[in-house]
Design an enzyme around this catalytic site. Structure first.
Site, PDB file in Angstrom:
ATOM      1  N   THR A  71       0.849  -1.196   0.000  1.00 22.52           N
ATOM      2  CA  THR A  71       0.000   0.000   0.000  1.00 22.52           C
ATOM      3  C   THR A  71       0.881   1.239   0.000  1.00 22.52           C
ATOM      4  OG1 THR A  71      -0.106   0.028   2.420  1.00 22.52           O
ATOM      5  CG2 THR A  71      -1.904  -1.091   1.247  1.00 22.52           C
ATOM      6  N   ASN A 106       1.413   4.814   1.000  1.00 21.86           N
ATOM      7  CA  ASN A 106       0.847   5.672   2.036  1.00 21.86           C
ATOM      8  C   ASN A 106       1.011   7.147   1.687  1.00 21.86           C
ATOM      9  OD1 ASN A 106       1.476   2.998   3.224  1.00 21.86           O
ATOM     10  ND2 ASN A 106       0.748   3.925   5.121  1.00 21.86           N
ATOM     11  N   GLU A 120      -3.922   4.704   2.964  1.00 20.93           N
ATOM     12  CA  GLU A 120      -3.019   3.860   2.186  1.00 20.93           C
ATOM     13  C   GLU A 120      -3.742   3.236   1.003  1.00 20.93           C
ATOM     14  OE1 GLU A 120      -1.769   0.331   4.287  1.00 20.93           O
ATOM     15  OE2 GLU A 120      -2.614   1.101   6.136  1.00 20.93           O
TER      16      GLU A 120
HETATM   17  P1  ADP Z   1       5.023   0.825   3.579  1.00 21.83           P
HETATM   18  O1  ADP Z   1       4.663   0.307   4.915  1.00 21.83           O
HETATM   19  O2  ADP Z   1       6.306   1.627   3.579  1.00 21.83           O
HETATM   20  O3  ADP Z   1       3.889   1.565   2.946  1.00 21.83           O
HETATM   21  P2  ADP Z   1       4.397  -1.449   1.908  1.00 21.83           P
HETATM   22  O4  ADP Z   1       4.850  -2.834   2.195  1.00 21.83           O
HETATM   23  O5  ADP Z   1       2.956  -1.103   2.140  1.00 21.83           O
HETATM   24  O6  ADP Z   1       5.338  -0.475   2.703  1.00 21.83           O
HETATM   25  O7  ADP Z   1       4.791  -1.171   0.404  1.00 21.83           O
HETATM   26  C1  ADP Z   1       4.399   0.044  -0.163  1.00 21.83           C
HETATM   27  C2  ADP Z   1       5.250   0.502  -1.317  1.00 21.83           C
HETATM   28  O8  ADP Z   1       5.302  -0.507  -2.341  1.00 21.83           O
HETATM   29  C3  ADP Z   1       4.644   1.725  -1.963  1.00 21.83           C
HETATM   30  O9  ADP Z   1       5.055   2.916  -1.348  1.00 21.83           O
HETATM   31  C4  ADP Z   1       5.123   1.613  -3.402  1.00 21.83           C
HETATM   32  O10 ADP Z   1       6.373   2.281  -3.532  1.00 21.83           O
HETATM   33  C5  ADP Z   1       5.342   0.112  -3.607  1.00 21.83           C
HETATM   34  N1  ADP Z   1       4.313  -0.566  -4.427  1.00 21.83           N
HETATM   35  C6  ADP Z   1       4.600  -1.508  -5.370  1.00 21.83           C
HETATM   36  N2  ADP Z   1       3.485  -1.972  -5.970  1.00 21.83           N
HETATM   37  C7  ADP Z   1       2.438  -1.301  -5.404  1.00 21.83           C
HETATM   38  C8  ADP Z   1       1.013  -1.338  -5.632  1.00 21.83           C
HETATM   39  N3  ADP Z   1       0.451  -2.144  -6.539  1.00 21.83           N
HETATM   40  N4  ADP Z   1       0.238  -0.511  -4.879  1.00 21.83           N
HETATM   41  C9  ADP Z   1       0.796   0.307  -3.952  1.00 21.83           C
HETATM   42  N5  ADP Z   1       2.134   0.383  -3.704  1.00 21.83           N
HETATM   43  C10 ADP Z   1       2.964  -0.413  -4.419  1.00 21.83           C
HETATM   44  N1  RBF Z   2      -6.803  -3.198   8.207  1.00 24.10           N
HETATM   45  C1  RBF Z   2      -7.650  -3.579   9.193  1.00 24.10           C
HETATM   46  O1  RBF Z   2      -7.241  -3.693  10.344  1.00 24.10           O
HETATM   47  N2  RBF Z   2      -8.979  -3.839   8.935  1.00 24.10           N
HETATM   48  C2  RBF Z   2      -9.497  -3.747   7.689  1.00 24.10           C
HETATM   49  O2  RBF Z   2     -10.692  -4.008   7.505  1.00 24.10           O
HETATM   50  C3  RBF Z   2      -8.617  -3.382   6.602  1.00 24.10           C
HETATM   51  N3  RBF Z   2      -9.076  -3.290   5.340  1.00 24.10           N
HETATM   52  C4  RBF Z   2      -8.208  -2.932   4.324  1.00 24.10           C
HETATM   53  C5  RBF Z   2      -8.676  -2.870   3.013  1.00 24.10           C
HETATM   54  C6  RBF Z   2      -7.826  -2.531   1.967  1.00 24.10           C
HETATM   55  C7  RBF Z   2      -8.348  -2.484   0.572  1.00 24.10           C
HETATM   56  C8  RBF Z   2      -6.458  -2.239   2.254  1.00 24.10           C
HETATM   57  C9  RBF Z   2      -5.516  -1.868   1.142  1.00 24.10           C
HETATM   58  C10 RBF Z   2      -5.997  -2.296   3.546  1.00 24.10           C
HETATM   59  C11 RBF Z   2      -6.856  -2.655   4.600  1.00 24.10           C
HETATM   60  N4  RBF Z   2      -6.409  -2.730   5.922  1.00 24.10           N
HETATM   61  C12 RBF Z   2      -7.259  -3.094   6.920  1.00 24.10           C
HETATM   62  C13 RBF Z   2      -5.074  -2.211   6.269  1.00 24.10           C
HETATM   63  C14 RBF Z   2      -3.994  -3.232   6.410  1.00 24.10           C
HETATM   64  O3  RBF Z   2      -4.002  -3.688   7.722  1.00 24.10           O
HETATM   65  C15 RBF Z   2      -2.710  -2.448   6.062  1.00 24.10           C
HETATM   66  O4  RBF Z   2      -2.684  -2.201   4.687  1.00 24.10           O
HETATM   67  C16 RBF Z   2      -1.479  -3.144   6.490  1.00 24.10           C
HETATM   68  O5  RBF Z   2      -1.453  -3.265   7.869  1.00 24.10           O
HETATM   69  C17 RBF Z   2      -0.233  -2.362   6.026  1.00 24.10           C
HETATM   70  O6  RBF Z   2      -0.165  -1.091   6.577  1.00 24.10           O
HETATM   71 MG    MG Z   3       1.903   0.809   3.009  1.00 23.44          MG
END
Ligand code: ADP
Ligand code: RBF
Ligand code: MG
Length: 184
Positions: free
Chosen positions: A41, A43, A111
């Site tokens: 995701t 952020n 995110e």
């Molecule tokens: P963080 O906790 O730092 O957000 P994540 O494990 O959520 O780490 O990874 C997020 C990063 O991965 C984003 O900031 C982006 O650079 C990269 N990324 C790669 N593919 C995707 C995608 N399909 N959607 C969102 N972020 C992506």
């Molecule tokens: N986290 C939760 O604790 N409850 C949720 O219902 C939940 N729904 C999510 C739905 C989507 C589409 C996404 C992208 C994330 C969601 N998350 C939810 C957040 C998830 O816990 C988070 O992306 C990871 O912890 C990484 O920060």
């Molecule tokens: Mg993230």
């Protein structure tokens, strides 16, 4: 789990109060998205001064479009003329706004999971969001697997909902469409 709808929002396109808009540089999150969930995701900082609406909407899962100004060196930057510096590429997305009750965050996060497989990450890229609808409230879960299963279903809902004629990023959002892809 009780079944939930696969398509959200009217055939005729997004309705009020949507779209919500926000933008900013992609920042580091909690470092769990890719590692623990297999669902990265991107952020964005949450700043109530820039996006006053965000304090007043329910926490939960939303869907819409993300546009990204990728650097020229990024493998997913489209070729040729559209790849000019500062140009934006548009992708469907699903996002969470809230406190991730499964992880008990104390800070509200925004995110975005982009529905595209990227060859490389894009931290620090400028990202804009057009949020077009609400999928569900955020929930706590008994297991990581149950959370992942629900997120995967959210992705399908977003894909199906956005694939409809009146739900293109440049449909029904007026001048917000210009803002969305305006070069930096
Ligand atoms: P963080 O906790 O730092 O957000 P994540 O494990 O959520 O780490 O990874 C997020 C990063 O991965 C984003 O900031 C982006 O650079 C990269 N990324 C790669 N593919 C995707 C995608 N399909 N959607 C969102 N972020 C992506
Ligand atoms: N986290 C939760 O604790 N409850 C949720 O219902 C939940 N729904 C999510 C739905 C989507 C589409 C996404 C992208 C994330 C969601 N998350 C939810 C957040 C998830 O816990 C988070 O992306 C990871 O912890 C990484 O920060
Ligand atoms: Mg993230």
């Amino acid at each position: 789990m009780a079944s939930r709808p696969q398509i959200i929002g009217p055939e005729a396109g997004p309705e009020k109060p949507y779209p919500y808009k926000m933008e900013g540089k992609v920042i580091s999150g909690f470092g769990r998205g890719s590692k623990e969930l297999g669902i990265p995701t991107a952020n964005l900082p949450v700043d109530d001064a820039l996006t006053p609406w965000i304090a007043n909407i329910p926490s939960g899962v939303y869907f819409g479009y993300a546009s990204l100004a990728l650097p020229a060196s990024h493998p997913d930057k489209p070729p040729s003329s559209s790849a000019a510096d500062g140009a934006f590429s548009v992708f469907p997305m699903v996002m969470s706004i809230g406190y991730n009750p499964f992880y008990k965050n104390t800070v509200r996060s925004a995110e975005v999971h982009i529905l595209h497989k990227f060859g490389h990450d894009f931290y620090d890229a400028h990202m804009r969001l057009l949020i077009l609808g609400f999928i569900r409230e955020e929930k706590d879960y008994k297991s990581l697997e149950a959370l992942i299963e629900d997120i995967n279903f959210d992705c399908e809902v977003a894909k199906k909902s956005l694939a409809r004629e009146a739900w293109g990023w440049d449909k029904g959002v007026g001048e917000d469409a210009e803002w969305f892809v305006k070069p930096l």
